[in-house]
Design a protein around this motif. Structure first.
Motif, mmCIF file in Angstrom:
data_model
loop_
_atom_site.group_PDB
_atom_site.id
_atom_site.type_symbol
_atom_site.label_atom_id
_atom_site.label_comp_id
_atom_site.label_asym_id
_atom_site.label_seq_id
_atom_site.Cartn_x
_atom_site.Cartn_y
_atom_site.Cartn_z
ATOM 1 N N GLU A 98 54.109 19.974 45.953
ATOM 2 C CA GLU A 98 53.808 18.561 46.331
ATOM 3 C C GLU A 98 52.270 18.536 47.039
ATOM 4 O O GLU A 98 51.594 17.634 46.837
ATOM 5 C CB GLU A 98 54.892 17.897 47.043
ATOM 6 C CG GLU A 98 56.047 17.575 46.477
ATOM 7 C CD GLU A 98 57.136 17.221 47.068
ATOM 8 O OE1 GLU A 98 57.832 16.476 46.717
ATOM 9 O OE2 GLU A 98 57.529 17.745 48.499
ATOM 10 N N SER A 101 49.740 18.801 44.382
ATOM 11 C CA SER A 101 49.582 17.673 43.678
ATOM 12 C C SER A 101 48.722 16.600 44.554
ATOM 13 O O SER A 101 47.980 15.697 43.861
ATOM 14 C CB SER A 101 51.130 17.190 43.384
ATOM 15 O OG SER A 101 51.041 15.771 43.167
ATOM 16 N N LEU A 102 48.854 16.788 45.885
ATOM 17 C CA LEU A 102 48.288 15.574 46.737
ATOM 18 C C LEU A 102 46.898 15.854 46.636
ATOM 19 O O LEU A 102 45.949 14.931 46.955
ATOM 20 C CB LEU A 102 48.745 15.582 47.996
ATOM 21 C CG LEU A 102 50.046 15.063 48.215
ATOM 22 C CD1 LEU A 102 50.790 15.130 49.710
ATOM 23 C CD2 LEU A 102 49.795 13.543 48.343
ATOM 24 N N GLY A 103 46.269 17.083 46.374
ATOM 25 C CA GLY A 103 44.880 17.377 46.361
ATOM 26 C C GLY A 103 44.316 17.144 45.085
ATOM 27 O O GLY A 103 43.097 17.514 45.060
ATOM 28 N N MET A 104 44.981 16.745 44.062
ATOM 29 C CA MET A 104 44.447 16.486 42.856
ATOM 30 C C MET A 104 44.205 15.088 42.530
ATOM 31 O O MET A 104 45.036 14.377 42.935
ATOM 32 C CB MET A 104 45.406 17.211 41.528
ATOM 33 C CG MET A 104 45.588 18.853 41.978
ATOM 34 S SD MET A 104 46.591 19.596 40.818
ATOM 35 C CE MET A 104 45.622 19.583 39.259
ATOM 36 N N ARG B 165 54.461 9.315 42.325
ATOM 37 C CA ARG B 165 53.174 9.496 43.337
ATOM 38 C C ARG B 165 52.968 8.668 44.554
ATOM 39 O O ARG B 165 52.622 9.196 45.600
ATOM 40 C CB ARG B 165 52.105 9.323 42.433
ATOM 41 C CG ARG B 165 50.633 9.518 42.993
ATOM 42 C CD ARG B 165 50.365 10.995 42.624
ATOM 43 N NE ARG B 165 48.835 11.160 43.142
ATOM 44 C CZ ARG B 165 48.529 12.477 43.226
ATOM 45 N NH1 ARG B 165 49.311 13.574 43.278
ATOM 46 N NH2 ARG B 165 47.148 12.538 43.794
ATOM 47 N N TYR B 185 43.101 9.968 51.574
ATOM 48 C CA TYR B 185 44.080 8.817 51.355
ATOM 49 C C TYR B 185 43.905 7.993 52.096
ATOM 50 O O TYR B 185 43.418 8.302 53.430
ATOM 51 C CB TYR B 185 45.571 9.359 51.130
ATOM 52 C CG TYR B 185 45.615 10.259 50.120
ATOM 53 C CD1 TYR B 185 46.049 9.682 48.845
ATOM 54 C CD2 TYR B 185 45.825 11.487 50.100
ATOM 55 C CE1 TYR B 185 46.154 10.480 47.605
ATOM 56 C CE2 TYR B 185 45.921 12.384 49.074
ATOM 57 C CZ TYR B 185 46.193 11.937 47.726
ATOM 58 O OH TYR B 185 46.335 12.707 46.774
#
Lengths: 512, 310
Positions: A98, A101-104, B165, B185
Motif C-alpha cells: 500500500e 502504491s501511494l507513491g506511484m 484507491r 496528495y
C-alpha cells in the motif's frame, strides 16, 4: 556523458531567510552527484524545488534540455524524478504494498504490484515482503520500501536525502551496491549527505552549498575529506582533542537491567550491564529504536527499575526519581530537544531553572529566585557561545544547534558526577558539534563519567574511551576504542545487516 | 410483570429501526476520523439534519426529499467545521464542541413552527416473497428503505476503505499527513470531503429519528445519539462492520428496555433507561481490549492540525 538535469540561478526566499540564492549546477546521465553542505545550507529546499514541493522564486530548471518546472510532486514523478526522503514518508499502519502504491502515479492491481515488488526487491538485493505492515519494519527495511517505491517507476533521476543516517555500516554497503547497479543502468542519482567519506567513496561529482549559495564544485575522489569539509564550513575545522586521564573509581554501575518500554512501539531493555569509571566516556552506538531512549530513561530516572539494578557510587538508585538522581549528581540530556530536553514555549531562564533548580539552589521554600535563575542561564549562554538575544527568549526560537548547546551546557555547568547524553549533536552544524564534543571531553578530563548515546559512529570514535552497541535492547560488552575497533567490527556489534546478506545470497528464500 | 406481552418479532423488527440513526452517524464519523480529523459535532449535525429533514418533508410532503435536504443540511454545517479546522487551523476538539452547541441552538430556532406536527409517513418497502417468510419476513424485510440504505452505506464504506484507491489515500492522509503531503496528495481536500461525508451521514441519521423513529419534532430529540455514535467509532476500533454490530446492540437494548418498562419489570425505570448506554460501552470495551493490535487502530494523525510548510 550527456546532461540530464540542470538548474540555472535558482532562488528561494522565506520570510527572514534566503534558503537558496543563484544556485546553478548540472547532473549527467548515469552520474552520482553529491550535494554537500551543513545543516541549513539549503540542500533540502533545493531538492524540494526539483521534486516540485516548493516553487522557486527565480531561476529555471531543465530536464533532458527541455524546460522543467513541476507544479507538484506528481508532475515530477511523471517526468521521471523520484525521491527518497530523509525522514521517511511512510505510513506505519499500512502494508508495504500500500505504501508503494501511494507513491506511484498509475499503480497496477494489488496482486500484480505485490509480484513486482518482490521481483524488483530481489533484482536489487533489497528483500522485502509486500504484505508486511510498515510499522513493524526496521529502519533499514523502511528505507528499502522507499527505494523500491522509486525504482518501480523507472526514474531517470533519483534524489536521496541523507539515506545512510539510519543504517548500519553493513546496510550502507548494500545500499551502495544498489546505487552502483543503478548508475550502471544509466540512472542518475542526486545524493545529499554531509558524510564526507561516503561521498568520496560513491560520488562522481559534488556541488557544495554554504548558506544557500553554491561555493564550489569538486571531484570528491580527488579531494581529501578535510578539504571538502573546509569548502563546506568555510573555515578549517577544529577537531576535538582527547586528553587521556587514567580512569578513576567506578561511578555508575548497571547490573542486569531489564525494563519494559513505556510505549507500545518502544524496545524492551534486556539484561543490560555496564560499569563506568570516573573520567571515562562510554560511547553507546546502535541503529535508532534499539533501546537508546529506554536506556536514557532508565539512567535518568524517568523509568524506574529495581533499586540495585542501577547504582551510583555504590548506592542503589533504581527507585529514585529524576530530581533525587540529579541531587546525587547524575544528570542527563535526552535526544529530543523540543519537548523532552527543553519546554519549547518557555524561556531559556525557565528551562535552565527546570533542570538546575536543585543543584544550583535557584529556589527557596517554594519561591523561585528569578535573579539567580537568569544569571545561571546567562552563564550557560556565555560559556557555550549560545547565539541568542538573551535568556528571556523562548527555547523554540533558537536554532537547533544553539538550543542543543544550551541544553547540554545547562547540564555541564551543574558540574555533574555522571552525565548521560543521547544524540548530543543530532542535527547540529559542524562547528557547534565540535564545540559540544570538546565540552564533553573537557568534562571527562575533570573526572566526570559520561555515557554518550549516539547514532553517529564518527562522533563516538572521536569522544569515547570505550564503545558498546545496543541491538534489540541488549548491550554488547564494552570494548576499548583503539585501532583494532574497525567499522566492520562495530557493524557486527550493532547487529550486522539485519539478515540482509543471507537473503541476498539466497533470493529463493525471500517470502513471496 | 408480564413478559409474554413482549413480541419477539416486533422486538427484533424495531431493533433495526432503533439502530439506524447511530449507525448512520457512526459510519460518517468513522470516515472523518479515518482521514485524521476528530469531529465532535456529530450531535449538532444530527439534530440539524433532524429538523431540516422534518421541515422539508412537512413543506413538500415527500420524505425522500426530506432525507436529501437533511443530508445537505448536515454537510453544510460540517463545512463550517471544515472551514474552522482545515483553513483557520482552529482546535478540533473545541470546534467540534462548538458545532454541537450551535447545532442544538440552530435546530430549536428552526423548529419553532414545527412542534407537534406529524410528518407524512415514510413508505415501507414490501418485498414480495421475502417479506412473506414467517418470522424472518417481518424482522428483516418489512422496513423502510433507509434501513437498507444504511446497511448498504456500511458495506460501501468498508469496501471503499479496503479496496479502492480513494480509500487508500484517505487512510494515508489520516495516518501521516506530512508524508501524504510530501507525496503530493491534497490533505485538506481529502479531509474536507471526509468531513462533508460525515456531516451528510449525521444529517441522514437525524432525519431518520424525526421522520421514522419517533416520528415528530421535539427540541433536543437526538438525546445523545450523536455522542453514542462517536463512542461507537472508537470502541469499534475504526472498523465499519463493528460499528454496525455496536449500533444494533445499542438499538436492541434500547428496544428491549422499553418493552421491559412496558411489561412492568421491577427494575427502576432510570436503570432501564441507562442500560443501553452502559451495556454498549461495556461490550465494546471488551471487544476493543485484550488484543493489543485492535487497540492501536486509531489513525495516527487524528486530531492533529495539518499545516503545509512547503
Amino acid at each position: 556523458m550527456s546532461e540530464l538535469f540542470a538548474a540555472h540561478g535558482l532562488r528561494k526566499a522565506y520570510p527572514g531567510v534566503i534558503a537558496n540564492d543563484d544556485v546553478s549546477f548540472s547532473i549527467d546521465t548515469g552520474e552520482i552527484h553529491a550535494l554537500l553542505g551543513e545543516n541549513g545550507a539549503g540542500k533540502s529546499t533545493l531538492v524540494k524545488m526539483i521534486y516540485g514541493l516548493v516553487k522557486p522564486d527565480a531561476g529555471t530548471m531543465t530536464l533532458l534540455n527541455a524546460p522543467y518546472a513541476p507544479p507538484e510532486p506528481r508532475a515530477a514523478r511523471g517526468s521521471g524524478v523520484a525521491m527518497v526522503f530523509q525522514h521517511f514518508s511512510l505510513f506505519d499502519a499500512l502494508t508495504v504494498a500500500e505504501n508503494v502504491s501511494l507513491g506511484m502515479e498509475n499503480p497496477p492491481a494489488a496482486s500484480k504490484l505485490a509480484q513486482r515488488i518482490t521481483d524488483v526487491s530481489e533484482d536489487y538485493g533489497l528483500p522485502l515482503d509486500p504484505h508486511r505492515t510498515v510499522g513493524d519494519l526496521s529502519a533499514g527495511e523502511r528505507q528499502r520500501v522507499e527505494i523500491i517505491r522509486c525504482l518501480l517507476q523507472d526514474p531517470r533521476l533519483l534524489i536521496m536525502d541523507e539515506p545512510t543516517s539510519v543504517l548500519t555500516p553493513q546496510e550502507v554497503e548494500i545500499l551502495f551496491a544498489t546505487l552502483e547497479k543503478l548508475r550502471a543502468e544509466g540512472t542518475s542519482i542526486l545524493y545529499i549527505s554531509h558524510k564526507l567519506e561516503e561521498i568520496r567513496a560513491l560520488c562522481d561529482r559534488a556541488t557544495i552549498l554554504r548558506l544557500g549559495k553554491v561555493v564550489g564544485h569538486a571531484n570528491p575522489r580527488e579531494k581529501s575529506a578535510a578539504e571538502l569539509a573546509e569548502m563546506m564550513v568555510g573555515t578549517a575545522l577544529h577537531r576535538p582533542e582527547r586528553e587521556l586521564s587514567p580512569p578513576g573509581e567506578v561511578a555508575l554501575e548497571v547490573a542486569n537491567l531489564t525494563l519494559q518500554p513505556a510505549n507500545p512501539f518502544g524496545t524492551a531493555l534486556r539484561d543490560v550491564s555496564l560499569s563506568l569509571r570516573k573520567g571515562e566516556v562510554l560511547g553507546i552506538g546502535g541503529v535508532a529504536g534499539n533501546g537508546q531512549d529506554e536506556l536514557l530513561a532508565a539512567l535518568s530516572g524517568e523509568a524506574l527499575c529495581a533499586a540495585d539494578e542501577v547504582k551510583l557510587h555504590g548506592q542503589p538508585i533504581g527507585r529514585l526519581a529524576p530530581p533525587a538522581r540529579r541531587k546525587l549528581g547524575l544528570l542527563s540530556a535526552p535526544e529530543e530537544r523540543l519537548g523532552h530536553a527543553a519546554a519549547p514555549d518557555m524561556s531559556l531562564t525557565e528551562n535552565a531553572l527546570l533542570s538546575a533548580n536543585l543543584r544550583k539552589h535557584l529556589s527557596r521554600r517554594g519561591f523561585i529566585n528569578w535573579g539567580a535563575a537568569r544569571r545561571y542561564a546567562e552563564e550557560v549562554i556565555e560559556a557555550f557561545d549560545v547565539r541568542t538575544p538573551g535568556p528571556h527568549v523562548a527555547a523554540r526560537a533558537l536554532s537547533g544547534g544553539n538550543l542543543q548547546k544550551f541544553v547540554i551546557g545547562r547540564e555541564i555547568e551543574q558540574a555533574p558526577e555522571v552525565l548521560v547524553v543521547n544524540q548530543p549533536t543530532w542535527g547540529v552544524d559542524a562547528s557547534a558539534a565540535a564545540a559540544i564534543r570538546q565540552a564533553i571531553l573537557d568534562l571527562a578530563a575533570e573526572g566526570c563519567a559520561v555515557v554518550a548515546i549516539s547514532q553517529d559512529l564518527d562522533e563516538l570514535m572521536e569522544i569515547s574511551s570505550r564503545f558498546a552497541a545496543l541491538n534489540g535492547g541488549r548491550l554488547s560488552e564494552p570494548v576499548p576504542v583503539d585501532d583494532s575497533l574497525t567499522m566492520e567490527r562495530i557493524g557486527l556489534m550493532m547487529g550486522g545487516a539485519h539478515d540482509m546478506e543471507v537473503a541476498h545470497n539466497h533470493p529463493s528464500q525471500v517470502p513471496a | 410483570m408480564d413478559l409474554s406481552a413482549i413480541n419477539p418479532v416486533l422486538l427484533l423488527a424495531s431493533l433495526m429501526v432503533a439502530a439506524t440513526p447511530i449507525l448512520l452517524g457512526g459510519i460518517g464519523e468513522l470516515v472523518v476520523e479515518k482521514s485524521g480529523v476528530l469531529n465532535l459535532g456529530v450531535e449538532g449535525m444530527m439534530i440539524t439534519g433532524a429538523i431540516a429533514g422534518f421541515a422539508a418533508t412537512i413543506e413538500t410532503g415527500s420524505p425522500a426529499l426530506g432525507f436529501l435536504i437533511a443530508a445537505v443540511a448536515g454537510a453544510a454545517l460540517s463545512m463550517l467545521f471544515a472551514l474552522l479546522t482545515q483553513y483557520a487551523l482552529a482546535n478540533q476538539v473545541a470546534s467540534g464542541l462548538a458545532l454541537t452547541l450551535f447545532g442544538l441552538g440552530l435546530s430549536s430556532l428552526m423548529g419553532q413552527g414545527y412542534v407537534g406536527l406529524k410528518p407524512p409517513s415514510t413508505p415501507k418497502l414490501d418485498i414480495p416473497l421475502l417479506s412473506d417468510i414467517p418470522f424472518l419476513g417481518p424482522v428483516l424485510f418489512q422496513h423502510d428503505p433507509m434501513v437498507y440504505i444504511g446497511i448498504a452505506i456500511v458495506a460501501a464504506t468498508w469496501a471503499t476503505l479496503k479496496y479502492s484507491r480513494v480509500g487508500l489515500v484517505l487512510r494515508a492522509v489520516g495516518e501521516n499527513h506530512d508524508a501524504a503531503h510530501a507525496l503530493g496528495y491534497k490533505v485538506r481536500l481529502v479531509r474536507c470531503a471526509a468531513i462533508g461525508f460525515g456531516g451528510a451521514m449525521a444529517g441522514l441519521g437525524g432525519a431518520y429519528l424525526s421522520l421514522v423513529r419517533v416520528p415528530q419534532w421535539t427540541e433536543g430529540m437526538t438525546a445523545g445519539a450523536g455522542w453514542i455514535a462517536l463512542a461507537l467509532v472508537v470502541f469499534a476500533s475504526w472498523k465499519p462492520w463493528r460499528v454496525m454490530v455496536g449500533a444494533y446492540l445499542f438499538g436492541g437494548i434500547t428496544v428491549l428496555q422499553l418493552n421491559l418498562q412496558a411489561a412492568g419489570v421491577k427494575i427502576p425505570v432510570e436503570y432501564l433507561s441507562m442500560s443501553p448506554y452502559i451495556i454498549t460501552i461495556i461490550v465494546l470495551v471488551i471487544m476493543s481490549s485484550g488484543r493489543g493490535k485492535a487497540a492501536l487502530g486509531a489513525p495516527a494523525s487524528m486530531g492533529r492540525i495539518f499545516h503545509a510548510t512547503g
